[in-house]
Design an enzyme around this catalytic site. Structure first.
Site, PDB file in Angstrom:
ATOM      1  N   GLU A  84       0.832  -1.192   0.000  1.00  0.00           N
ATOM      2  CA  GLU A  84       0.000   0.000   0.000  1.00  0.00           C
ATOM      3  C   GLU A  84       0.874   1.253   0.000  1.00  0.00           C
ATOM      4  OE1 GLU A  84      -1.684   1.093   4.162  1.00  0.00           O
ATOM      5  OE2 GLU A  84      -1.983  -1.058   3.945  1.00  0.00           O
ATOM      6  N   CYS A 116      -3.463  -4.179   4.040  1.00  0.00           N
ATOM      7  CA  CYS A 116      -2.443  -5.018   4.659  1.00  0.00           C
ATOM      8  C   CYS A 116      -2.427  -6.468   4.186  1.00  0.00           C
ATOM      9  CB  CYS A 116      -2.595  -4.970   6.177  1.00  0.00           C
ATOM     10  SG  CYS A 116      -2.293  -3.340   6.877  1.00  0.00           S
ATOM     11  N   HIS A 239      -1.953 -11.399  11.227  1.00  0.00           N
ATOM     12  CA  HIS A 239      -1.564 -10.021  10.963  1.00  0.00           C
ATOM     13  C   HIS A 239      -1.342  -9.305  12.293  1.00  0.00           C
ATOM     14  CE1 HIS A 239      -1.238  -6.116   9.174  1.00  0.00           C
ATOM     15  NE2 HIS A 239      -2.310  -5.668   9.813  1.00  0.00           N
TER      16      HIS A 239
END
Length: 350
Positions: A84, A116, A239
């Site tokens: 990103e 993400c 994550h």
């Protein structure tokens, strides 16, 4: 629910990470913005140097993956970079990386975006390309630089770095994908419009309806289809926007702390956006044994999660000793102050 299976066995034939050497302590950010009164959610975060960006870091991780795979880069048929924070709005990162590592010109090259989970989105696509027989080797990369607004809560945790994976035939792999699953909804918890320098986020809204809903649904649905429970896995990696979120998700799913601690790196390098759980997976593979089973779950704002079930193969005992381990990068650190961080990341805007 639909499990994503391939016609042919696919696995990880090579992997590599890259983490910048510079570290900004969370206490230093708190010193500048709150006179040290706000506790930092992480100990420190990795900061890209003044001459580093997603391109340069992707090249380093890709070269590490090639050392691990021990294959000629001319045999790669796709190079995909998820991020990103691509340095160009109009010019692909992937073509620069492909040419820099010696990949052929007759390949697929593309940049991926999904906040993400851009990196694991590229992995899902690689599974399809190889599993269908269209390609033998594909490189998927998740890489980012920190984008947090000065003084924002995100500035404490948003780090830099990522990982590269070369996917290929199961018989050549260090770990084989046994199943994958994706779960997405329209949940606008984090965004950055075109032309804006820094992203915005929904503060606490990023937790329950966003991170936890998608991570837990993706993981539990995959486990249901694989007929597994948390004790069936030796490792789990999620994550890592901070320390608390992945720890809570793991506990909710029934995992013990020792199952996910090996891949929990947020305290040392921060949230590496597209490469967070991918770096965690490289750290796990560095210490895994034949037969170990791994659950990997990404999260991307907007929002969605990719979940993967992997089984480590006997080839893991033959990893090249010349490769760079993820812990090598974590231990290679140089602490900087906030002023140096501002200069490195060009935070002074007119």
């Amino acid at each position: 629910m639909q499990l994503m299976n391939t016609d042919r066995g696919v696995g990880i034939v090579g992997y590599g990470s890259y983490i910048p050497r510079y570290r900004l302590p969370g206490s230093e950010i708190a010193r500048v913005w709150t006179n040290g009164l706000t506790p930092s959610p992480v100990r420190e975060k990795a900061v890209a140097g003044i001459d580093e960006d997603v391109v340069t870091m992707s090249i380093e991780a890709a070269r590490n993956a090639l050392v691990c795979a021990e294959i000629d880069p001319q045999r790669i048929r796709a190079v995909w970079v998820g991020s990103e924070s691509h340095p160009y709005a109009v010019k692909p990162t992937s073509t620069i990386v492909a040419e820099s590592i010696g990949a052929p010109t007759d390949i697929l090259a593309a940049d991926w975006e999904f906040a993400c989970k851009a990196g694991t989105e590229a992995v899902q696509a690689a599974l399809g390309l190889i599993g269908s027989g269209m390609s033998q080797y594909v490189m998927s990369i998740g890489m980012d630089t920190a984008q947090g607004r000065p003084g924002d809560a995100l500035e404490y945790t948003a780090g830099s770095g990522g990982a590269a994976f070369i996917l290929g035939p199961a018989k050549e792999s260090y770990a084989v994908y046994q199943g994958s699953y994706s779960y997405v909804t329209d949940t606008p918890d984090f965004w950055r419009r075109a032309g804006e320098v820094y992203p915005s986020h929904g503060d606490r809204f990023t937790g329950e309806p966003a991170y936890f809903a998608h991570t837990i649904n993706a993981a539990s649905n995959l486990m249901s289809m694989m007929n597994t429970r948390a004790p069936d896995y030796d490792f789990a990696v999620f994550h890592q926007p901070n320390i608390k979120f992945p720890a809570r998700a793991a506990k909710t799913l029934g995992f013990a702390p020792d199952q996910f601690s090996a891949g929990l790196l947020a305290n040392e390098i921060g949230n590496v956006y597209s490469g967070s759980c991918m770096i965690g997976l490289t750290a796990i593979l560095d210490i895994a044994k034949p037969g170990d089973r791994i659950l990997m779950v990404s999260y991307g704002s907007g929002a969605g999660s990719d979940a993967f079930d992997l089984r480590v193969t006997a080839r893991i005992t033959k990893l090249p000793s010349s490769r760079r381990r993820t812990t090598d990068y974590i231990e290679r650190r140089r602490e900087i102050d906030y002023g140096t961080y501002v200069r490195f990341r060009d935070k002074l805007k007119e």
